[in-house]
Design an enzyme around this catalytic site. Structure first.
Site, PDB file in Angstrom:
ATOM      1  N   PRO A  79      -9.025  -2.363   4.647  1.00 44.27           N
ATOM      2  CG  PRO A  79      -6.660  -1.743   4.750  1.00 44.27           C
ATOM      3  CD  PRO A  79      -7.457  -2.874   4.870  1.00 44.27           C
ATOM      4  CB  CYS A  80     -12.643   0.318   1.513  1.00 40.40           C
ATOM      5  SG  CYS A  80     -12.594   2.091   1.754  1.00 40.40           S
ATOM      6  CD  GLN A  81      -8.672   3.363   1.356  1.00 34.22           C
ATOM      7  OE1 GLN A  81      -8.541   2.223   1.558  1.00 34.22           O
ATOM      8  NE2 GLN A  81      -8.776   4.492   1.722  1.00 34.22           N
TER       9      GLN A  81
END
Length: 348
Positions: A79-81
């Protein structure tokens, strides 16, 4: 020789689909999101899928799935967040625990030593200096005998109709490997792909409507005020084109940021980067170029270069999140082809 793909943090399957289209063979996927798992399982019925958090996953399962007669590719697009600009300056005590996911992925790489490793994330992952997760991961690959390449790629340079900058790490245990060259751009063999190229053939629908014959061609509903706003937005226009009575209170008070929100996409250029709220008119330049609505799930998926027969499941918001988080299929296909070519040269 076949290249077997093990897709960790698979999401709905953008990476796996791209690699599959490049001739690689997805055999395993893992993700903890239930809606994403339904989407993945529907589109890859022959792949061994595990609904699990990587931190809880029993990696001994992989022993029976790895066929040493074939080459193996581990991809870990976490996940990039945690690595967006909003999160890169938090104190150590507030660091998002998702940053450690790459560490768990790295442990699997160290245990099973796949022939290839592919990681994709936002550029902010690289901006974290010092003893960062990415630096530790890259250093460990070096110690394991991998040759790595890390860089920022522009997705539109590979035919994706979207201005989407991504960090990519590509590594192999077999010599050196390079990134594929860009094929699209003003000075290259092909022009940038456009919004028109990828969504103009979908039939019109209204806000809140679902097309009866095209899977996932569904647009989010609009409030009365937002319907008036999109109707007042000309082609390629934005909120600056509205009459005074339609402006938000924050804009009336002089706020000038987020100029793309409520804007329409431009037909003859790449879209702005799709986010997890890519079907929401108020969260970016996600308005349809002509119709009075935001883009549909199907159109968003198309701008992420998913094939039109790729089905999505879950709530409308979940489907948008799956699409926004996905690796663009065409980007994955291009890197998959590069890996396949590298393997073929090695075998030859």
């Amino acid at each position: 020789m076949s290249i077997d793909v093990f897709d960790f943090f698979s999401g709905c399957g953008g990476t796996s689909k791209g690699f599959e289209l490049a001739g690689l063979r997805p055999v395993f996927a893992l993700d903890f999101d239930e809606a994403s798992s339904e989407t993945f399982r529907c589109n890859f019925p022959d792949v061994e899928f595990y609904l699990s958090d990587i931190t809880q996953f029993d990696s001994r399962i992989l022993r029976d799935l790895i066929d040493r007669k074939n080459l193996t590719l581990f991809c870990g697009c976490a996940p990039c967040q945690p690595f967006t600009r909003q999160n890169t300056r938090k104190p150590e005590s507030q660091v998002d625990p998702r940053r450690s996911l790459l560490t768990y992925f790295g442990a699997l790489v160290a245990r099973y030593l796949p022939d290839y490793v592919f990681v994709e994330n936002v550029p902010g992952m690289q901006r974290i200096k010092g003893n960062s997760t990415l630096n530790r991961f890259s250093s460990n690959l070096d110690k394991l005998g991998y040759s790595s390449r890390i860089g920022i790629v522009e997705s539109q340079g590979y035919g994706v109709p979207q201005r989407r900058r991504r960090l990519v790490l590509l590594a192999t245990r077999h010599g050196s490997i390079s990134f594929p060259r860009e094929t699209h751009g003003s000075e290259l063999e092909k022009p940038y792909a456009t919004v028109r190229d990828w969504i103009s053939d979908f039939p019109p629908i209204a806000a809140g409507e679902t097309h009866p014959d095209i899977p996932n061609h569904q647009a989010a509903n609009l409030s009365e005020i937002n319907l008036k706003r999109i109707m007042a937005t000309p082609p390629e226009g934005s909120r600056s084109d509205w009459p005074e009575e339609l402006h938000l209170d924050c804009h009336k008070s002089g706020y000038s940021g987020h100029t793309d929100v409520y804007g329409r996409m431009r037909w003859d250029g790449p879209a702005t980067g799709l986010t997890t709220r890519c079907i929401s008119l108020s969260n970016g330049r996600f308005g349809h170029p002509e119709q009075n609505r935001a883009i549909s799930i199907r159109e968003a998926a198309s701008l992420q270069t998913f094939p039109t027969d790729f089905r999505f499941f879950g709530s409308l918001g979940s489907q948008a999140k799956q699409i926004g988080n996905a690796v663009p299929v065409l980007l994955a296909k291009t890197f998959g082809a590069q890996i396949a070519d590298h393997a073929a040269e090695r075998a030859g």
